[in-house]
Design an enzyme around this catalytic site. Structure first.
Site, PDB file in Angstrom:
ATOM      1  N   ASN A 214       0.844  -1.203   0.000  1.00  0.00           N
ATOM      2  CA  ASN A 214       0.000   0.000   0.000  1.00  0.00           C
ATOM      3  C   ASN A 214       0.880   1.253   0.000  1.00  0.00           C
ATOM      4  O   ASN A 214       2.103   1.154   0.001  1.00  0.00           O
ATOM      5  CB  ASN A 214      -0.968  -0.020   1.182  1.00  0.00           C
ATOM      6  CG  ASN A 214      -0.225  -0.125   2.495  1.00  0.00           C
ATOM      7  OD1 ASN A 214       0.540   0.758   2.857  1.00  0.00           O
ATOM      8  ND2 ASN A 214      -0.418  -1.242   3.198  1.00  0.00           N
ATOM      9  N   ALA A 279       1.296   1.159  11.703  1.00  0.00           N
ATOM     10  CA  ALA A 279       1.542   0.474  10.428  1.00  0.00           C
ATOM     11  C   ALA A 279       0.247   0.209   9.663  1.00  0.00           C
ATOM     12  O   ALA A 279      -0.797  -0.085  10.253  1.00  0.00           O
ATOM     13  CB  ALA A 279       2.259  -0.853  10.689  1.00  0.00           C
ATOM     14  N   LYS A 293       9.131 -16.832 -10.641  1.00  0.00           N
ATOM     15  CA  LYS A 293       8.360 -15.734 -11.234  1.00  0.00           C
ATOM     16  C   LYS A 293       7.195 -16.287 -12.070  1.00  0.00           C
ATOM     17  O   LYS A 293       7.406 -17.189 -12.893  1.00  0.00           O
ATOM     18  CB  LYS A 293       9.286 -14.882 -12.110  1.00  0.00           C
ATOM     19  CG  LYS A 293       8.609 -13.662 -12.668  1.00  0.00           C
ATOM     20  CD  LYS A 293       9.551 -12.847 -13.508  1.00  0.00           C
ATOM     21  CE  LYS A 293       8.763 -11.765 -14.215  1.00  0.00           C
ATOM     22  NZ  LYS A 293       9.557 -11.105 -15.238  1.00  0.00           N
ATOM     23  N   ASP A 313      -4.020 -10.305  12.995  1.00  0.00           N
ATOM     24  CA  ASP A 313      -4.265  -8.919  13.401  1.00  0.00           C
ATOM     25  C   ASP A 313      -3.293  -8.615  14.534  1.00  0.00           C
ATOM     26  O   ASP A 313      -3.441  -9.110  15.658  1.00  0.00           O
ATOM     27  CB  ASP A 313      -5.726  -8.724  13.823  1.00  0.00           C
ATOM     28  CG  ASP A 313      -6.039  -7.243  13.979  1.00  0.00           C
ATOM     29  OD1 ASP A 313      -5.223  -6.513  14.581  1.00  0.00           O
ATOM     30  OD2 ASP A 313      -7.087  -6.801  13.469  1.00  0.00           O
ATOM     31  N   ILE A 314      -2.269  -7.837  14.215  1.00  0.00           N
ATOM     32  CA  ILE A 314      -1.160  -7.624  15.154  1.00  0.00           C
ATOM     33  C   ILE A 314      -1.622  -6.889  16.396  1.00  0.00           C
ATOM     34  O   ILE A 314      -1.322  -7.294  17.531  1.00  0.00           O
ATOM     35  CB  ILE A 314      -0.019  -6.843  14.446  1.00  0.00           C
ATOM     36  CG1 ILE A 314       0.466  -7.658  13.241  1.00  0.00           C
ATOM     37  CG2 ILE A 314       1.119  -6.537  15.407  1.00  0.00           C
ATOM     38  CD1 ILE A 314       1.322  -6.905  12.266  1.00  0.00           C
ATOM     39  N   PHE A 330      -4.350   3.130  14.787  1.00  0.00           N
ATOM     40  CA  PHE A 330      -4.596   4.145  13.767  1.00  0.00           C
ATOM     41  C   PHE A 330      -5.630   3.585  12.805  1.00  0.00           C
ATOM     42  O   PHE A 330      -5.678   2.373  12.594  1.00  0.00           O
ATOM     43  CB  PHE A 330      -3.305   4.469  12.995  1.00  0.00           C
ATOM     44  CG  PHE A 330      -2.540   5.611  13.586  1.00  0.00           C
ATOM     45  CD1 PHE A 330      -1.953   5.496  14.844  1.00  0.00           C
ATOM     46  CD2 PHE A 330      -2.402   6.801  12.893  1.00  0.00           C
ATOM     47  CE1 PHE A 330      -1.248   6.549  15.400  1.00  0.00           C
ATOM     48  CE2 PHE A 330      -1.699   7.868  13.438  1.00  0.00           C
ATOM     49  CZ  PHE A 330      -1.121   7.742  14.687  1.00  0.00           C
ATOM     50  N   LYS A 344     -14.151   0.618  15.000  1.00  0.00           N
ATOM     51  CA  LYS A 344     -12.896  -0.155  15.021  1.00  0.00           C
ATOM     52  C   LYS A 344     -12.277  -0.136  16.410  1.00  0.00           C
ATOM     53  O   LYS A 344     -11.752  -1.132  16.891  1.00  0.00           O
ATOM     54  CB  LYS A 344     -11.939   0.462  14.000  1.00  0.00           C
ATOM     55  CG  LYS A 344     -10.908  -0.474  13.486  1.00  0.00           C
ATOM     56  CD  LYS A 344     -10.175   0.117  12.301  1.00  0.00           C
ATOM     57  CE  LYS A 344     -10.895  -0.088  10.989  1.00  0.00           C
ATOM     58  NZ  LYS A 344     -10.188   0.450   9.842  1.00  0.00           N
TER      59      LYS A 344
HETATM   60  O1  C5P Z   1      -6.500  -2.292   8.974  1.00  0.00           O
HETATM   61  P1  C5P Z   1      -7.287  -1.636  10.074  1.00  0.00           P
HETATM   62  O2  C5P Z   1      -7.984  -0.402   9.615  1.00  0.00           O
HETATM   63  O3  C5P Z   1      -8.152  -2.591  10.809  1.00  0.00           O
HETATM   64  O4  C5P Z   1      -6.153  -1.092  11.077  1.00  0.00           O
HETATM   65  C1  C5P Z   1      -6.458  -0.476  12.297  1.00  0.00           C
HETATM   66  C2  C5P Z   1      -5.347  -0.684  13.255  1.00  0.00           C
HETATM   67  O5  C5P Z   1      -5.045  -2.076  13.348  1.00  0.00           O
HETATM   68  C3  C5P Z   1      -4.032  -0.003  12.913  1.00  0.00           C
HETATM   69  O6  C5P Z   1      -3.495   0.461  14.145  1.00  0.00           O
HETATM   70  C4  C5P Z   1      -3.164  -1.118  12.331  1.00  0.00           C
HETATM   71  O7  C5P Z   1      -1.787  -0.891  12.579  1.00  0.00           O
HETATM   72  C5  C5P Z   1      -3.682  -2.343  13.083  1.00  0.00           C
HETATM   73  N1  C5P Z   1      -3.617  -3.590  12.327  1.00  0.00           N
HETATM   74  C6  C5P Z   1      -2.793  -4.612  12.769  1.00  0.00           C
HETATM   75  N2  C5P Z   1      -2.760  -5.801  12.119  1.00  0.00           N
HETATM   76  C7  C5P Z   1      -3.534  -6.019  11.024  1.00  0.00           C
HETATM   77  C8  C5P Z   1      -4.370  -4.989  10.552  1.00  0.00           C
HETATM   78  C9  C5P Z   1      -4.383  -3.785  11.218  1.00  0.00           C
HETATM   79  O8  C5P Z   1      -2.076  -4.420  13.765  1.00  0.00           O
HETATM   80  N3  C5P Z   1      -3.477  -7.193  10.407  1.00  0.00           N
END
Ligand code: C5P
Length: 413
Positions: A214, A279, A293, A313-314, A330, A344
């Protein structure tokens, strides 16, 4: 020390002989990726031309409070707001005296009175003028008013005398800009705090040469990491690809994919008091990246299917860890921004979420500026368009106001 990447610097030049050195200073500031607006006093133009400074700064020089055309594009109050920091180099005895008295007799002195930014003053003049009790008193008065003073170098002067009054080299002046002063309330919360920030995009491999990613530049996360470091925190930055270089005092872990970022976060989470997930993590990755490839298909097969699977989802994994910490996320949204962000924050169980509208090209992804809203359980504060470093410092203020007590408790436990 923080970086100057994307910072808005007003460089004020007054009428000292050392003004001839300012084109080199502007070049050094630009090499540090700062955005420069030069403001000259009328007499400074006797030592260096506005044409030269326009050429090196890439911006028309401002020199007149009454220039209707220049004021129409960015008025003096807007310029005072635009500045993250103001550097006056060289600062003459006259300019120092005027600032000490709060005079606003030209564009530069007016901006200095109207700004909330840190003003850094580099006196440069004949050694007797510098050592005169009146100048020394005025410099002390400026320090009491919150100005930061850079001591002049000692040596042979243009007038043939020997003593203090020479303008220091650009590196010294830039050093002063990269160690801005910190609000004591913020410093009391962030001193000794362990902070982890994720920044930048992730890259999800399709094959050895292609990936899904992105537009995130990582600049907002980097600015937050550096602002937290400058406020006294121990900072770990988990950085996706392309995040610019940071202060070496930051514990930086470079990663490529979302799974790498997840592992790096989990491996470094122990003892963290504040996690800020800036991130732009890819929600999906290619289920089975090709080992070689992928070749273009024959023309009768006009599509290629890629199966995507969900990434971890971190931030959710941080919230779900057994560790007690404050977690801030964020949200980059393109429409109905506030509602999506509120939802969210609740869904992910975050203490706060910072939302920005990435459909607006003047802010957000790949732009030096941002405009955000900080949302907690019971407050929503909007931070208007400003540099990402200014947003970062404002966010530290919000974090201090909303979670200062909680963070102090976590630090002590
Ligand atoms: O992608 P999304 O809008 O849900 O992201 C919201 C928050 O979640 C951000 O702080 C982003 O860094 C975190 N996030 C994450 N791991 C993911 C998707 C989003 O930590 N796979």
């Amino acid at each position: 020390m923080s970086s100057l990447v994307g910072q808005h610097i007003v460089l004020g030049i007054t009428a000292g002989v050392a003004a001839y050195k300012t084109p080199a200073l502007v070049r050094a500031l630009r090499a540090a990726s700062a955005e420069i607006q030069v403001v000259m006093s009328t007499n400074a133009k006797k030592f260096v031309t506005p044409t030269t400074l326009q050429a090196v700064s890439g911006q028309p020089v401002r020199d007149d409070l009454w220039d209707a055309k220049a004021e129409a594009s960015m008025g003096h109050i807007e310029l005072a707001r635009w500045a993250d920091q103001i550097l006056i180099a060289p600062a003459t005895a006259n300019c120092i005296a005027a600032l000490a008295q709060g005079q606003a007799y030209d564009l530069l002195t007016t901006i200095c009175l109207a700004t909330e930014a840190q003003v850094v003053v580099a006196p440069a003049m004949n050694q007797r003028m510098y050592l005169h009790a009146a100048t020394q008193q005025n410099l002390s008065a400026l320090e009491r008013l919150g100005y930061q003073i850079i001591d002049p170098d000692h040596g042979e002067q243009a007038c043939g005398e020997f003593g203090p009054g020479r303008l220091p080299d650009p590196e010294i002046l830039i050093d002063a800009l990269t160690t801005p002063t910190v609000d004591p309330e913020i410093a009391s919360v962030f001193a000794g705090l362990s902070v982890m920030v994720t920044a930048g995009p992730t890259r999800e491999a399709i094959d050895p040469v292609r990936f899904i990613s992105n537009h995130s530049s990582g600049l907002q996360g980097l600015s937050l990491a550096e602002a937290a470091l400058n406020a006294g925190a121990q900072v770990t930055l988990v950085a996706g690809p392309g995040v610019p270089a940071c202060n070496p005092a930051i514990n930086r872990v470079d990663v490529i994919s979302a799974t790498d970022m997840h592992t790096a976060v989990q491996n470094n989470l122990h003892g963290v008091h504040l996690f800020i997930g800036v991130a732009a993590v890819a929600d999906y990755r290619v289920a089975k990246p090709a080992e070689q490839k992928i070749k273009k298909k024959p023309s009768d097969q006009s599509h290629l299917d890629l199966r995507l699977i969900e990434n971890p989802d971190i931030i959710a994994s941080v919230v779900d860890s057994d560790q007690e910490l404050v977690v801030i996320g964020f949200a980059a949204e393109t429409h109905d921004t506030l509602n999506h962000a509120r939802d969210k924050r609740q869904r992910k169980g975050l203490h706060a979420i910072v939302v920005n509208d990435v459909s607006d090209a003047r802010i957000g992804f790949n732009s030096p500026d941002n405009a955000t809203t900080f949302i907690t359980d019971n407050a929503e504060v909007s931070l208007p368009r400003q540099s990402k470093l200014a947003i970062a410092n404002n966010l530290l203020q919000q974090i201090t106001d909303n979670f200062g007590t909680e963070l102090a408790g976590l630090k002590d436990s």
